[in-house]
Design a protein around this motif. Structure first.
Motif, PDB file in Angstrom:
ATOM      1  N   GLY A   1      22.487  40.034  43.819  1.00 28.33           N
ATOM      2  CA  GLY A   1      23.407  39.813  44.923  1.00 28.33           C
ATOM      3  C   GLY A   1      24.270  38.576  44.707  1.00 28.33           C
ATOM      4  O   GLY A   1      25.413  38.518  45.155  1.00 28.33           O
ATOM      5  N   ALA A   2      23.735  37.572  44.026  1.00 31.01           N
ATOM      6  CA  ALA A   2      24.486  36.345  43.757  1.00 31.01           C
ATOM      7  C   ALA A   2      25.625  36.579  42.777  1.00 31.01           C
ATOM      8  O   ALA A   2      26.556  35.786  42.690  1.00 31.01           O
ATOM      9  CB  ALA A   2      23.562  35.267  43.212  1.00 31.01           C
ATOM     10  N   LEU A   3      25.564  37.682  42.051  1.00 28.96           N
ATOM     11  CA  LEU A   3      26.558  37.968  41.017  1.00 28.96           C
ATOM     12  C   LEU A   3      27.552  39.045  41.405  1.00 28.96           C
ATOM     13  O   LEU A   3      28.437  39.389  40.622  1.00 28.96           O
ATOM     14  CB  LEU A   3      25.839  38.374  39.715  1.00 28.96           C
ATOM     15  N   ALA A   4      27.427  39.582  42.600  1.00 33.52           N
ATOM     16  CA  ALA A   4      28.260  40.710  43.030  1.00 33.52           C
ATOM     17  C   ALA A   4      29.755  40.418  42.907  1.00 33.52           C
ATOM     18  O   ALA A   4      30.526  41.289  42.505  1.00 33.52           O
ATOM     19  CB  ALA A   4      27.906  41.116  44.459  1.00 33.52           C
ATOM     20  N   ALA A   5      30.186  39.214  43.239  1.00 33.04           N
ATOM     21  CA  ALA A   5      31.615  38.877  43.164  1.00 33.04           C
ATOM     22  C   ALA A   5      32.132  38.972  41.741  1.00 33.04           C
ATOM     23  O   ALA A   5      33.291  39.325  41.527  1.00 33.04           O
ATOM     24  CB  ALA A   5      31.852  37.479  43.730  1.00 33.04           C
ATOM     25  N   PHE A   6      31.290  38.676  40.773  1.00 30.05           N
ATOM     26  CA  PHE A   6      31.711  38.754  39.377  1.00 30.05           C
ATOM     27  C   PHE A   6      31.828  40.200  38.907  1.00 30.05           C
ATOM     28  O   PHE A   6      32.685  40.525  38.098  1.00 30.05           O
ATOM     29  CB  PHE A   6      30.736  37.985  38.474  1.00 30.05           C
ATOM     30  N   GLU A   7      30.935  41.037  39.401  1.00 32.89           N
ATOM     31  CA  GLU A   7      30.930  42.451  39.014  1.00 32.89           C
ATOM     32  C   GLU A   7      32.202  43.155  39.455  1.00 32.89           C
ATOM     33  O   GLU A   7      32.758  43.959  38.715  1.00 32.89           O
ATOM     34  CB  GLU A   7      29.705  43.138  39.621  1.00 32.89           C
ATOM     35  N   THR A   8      32.667  42.856  40.660  1.00 34.69           N
ATOM     36  CA  THR A   8      33.862  43.534  41.186  1.00 34.69           C
ATOM     37  C   THR A   8      35.161  42.838  40.774  1.00 34.69           C
ATOM     38  O   THR A   8      36.234  43.374  40.986  1.00 34.69           O
ATOM     39  CB  THR A   8      33.802  43.603  42.724  1.00 34.69           C
TER      40      THR A   8
END
Length: 175
Positions: A166-173
């Motif tokens: 969840g902490a990395l979601a912004a990077f994925e999108t």
């Protein structure tokens, strides 16, 4: 940062982040001293802590009361130490999600004494547990407060990895 962001917006974002860092950073010393007043102040009145395995509490009074239980007081007397990793903060308006690691350390009473030059002799510590934390916060009239904290022990199962992802979601999108 977008060029349409005002200086006031930028300062508010910095102040928000610092306030949130202080709330999260205050948890370990409060847990290790039984400072129930911190929890009462840091959580919203109907806040929730979900420790997994069916262990949970609702309401800042109930969450704060955990610090005064005989079991927690015995852990403090035995040298309990919460050690937190630097949190990842995502702010979205008046809500924020913080992801962090937390280690629980305890003195190692049966270990052989070990000397570290200029630091004395100790039997050392053992890592009792490492967990992933998801803190959900709300901006209130009194400042940022914890609405919900979810804790999952890192044990190879999916729930703690889900928190960390969840902490990395912004990077994925972003790509």
């Amino acid at each position: 940062m977008a060029s349409s962001t005002t200086l006031e917006d930028r300062i508010r974002a910095i102040e928000d982040r610092l306030e949130i860092y202080n709330i999260i950073a205050s948890h370990p010393p409060s847990a290790d001293t039984g400072a129930d007043y911190y929890t009462r102040a840091a959580y919203v009145e109907d806040g929730v802590i979900d420790l997994g395995g069916g262990k949970a509490a609702t309401g800042n009074e109930a969450i704060a009361a955990v610090a005064k239980t005989p079991g927690h007081q015995a852990a403090i007397a035995g040298g309990l130490a919460h050690f937190a990793g630097l949190p990842r903060i995502e702010i979205d308006g008046d809500t924020a999600v913080v992801t962090s690691y937390l280690q629980i350390l305890t003195p190692h009473p049966t270990a052989e004494p070990h000397e570290v030059p200029n630091h004395g002799v100790s039997k050392g510590f053992r890592i009792h547990r490492v967990a992933a934390n998801r803190w959900e916060l709300l901006r209130t009239k009194a400042g940022w407060k914890i609405k919900r904290r979810t804790v999952r022990t890192i044990d190879g199962s999916e729930p703690p990895r889900e928190i960390l992802r969840g902490a990395l979601a912004a990077f994925e999108t972003a790509n």
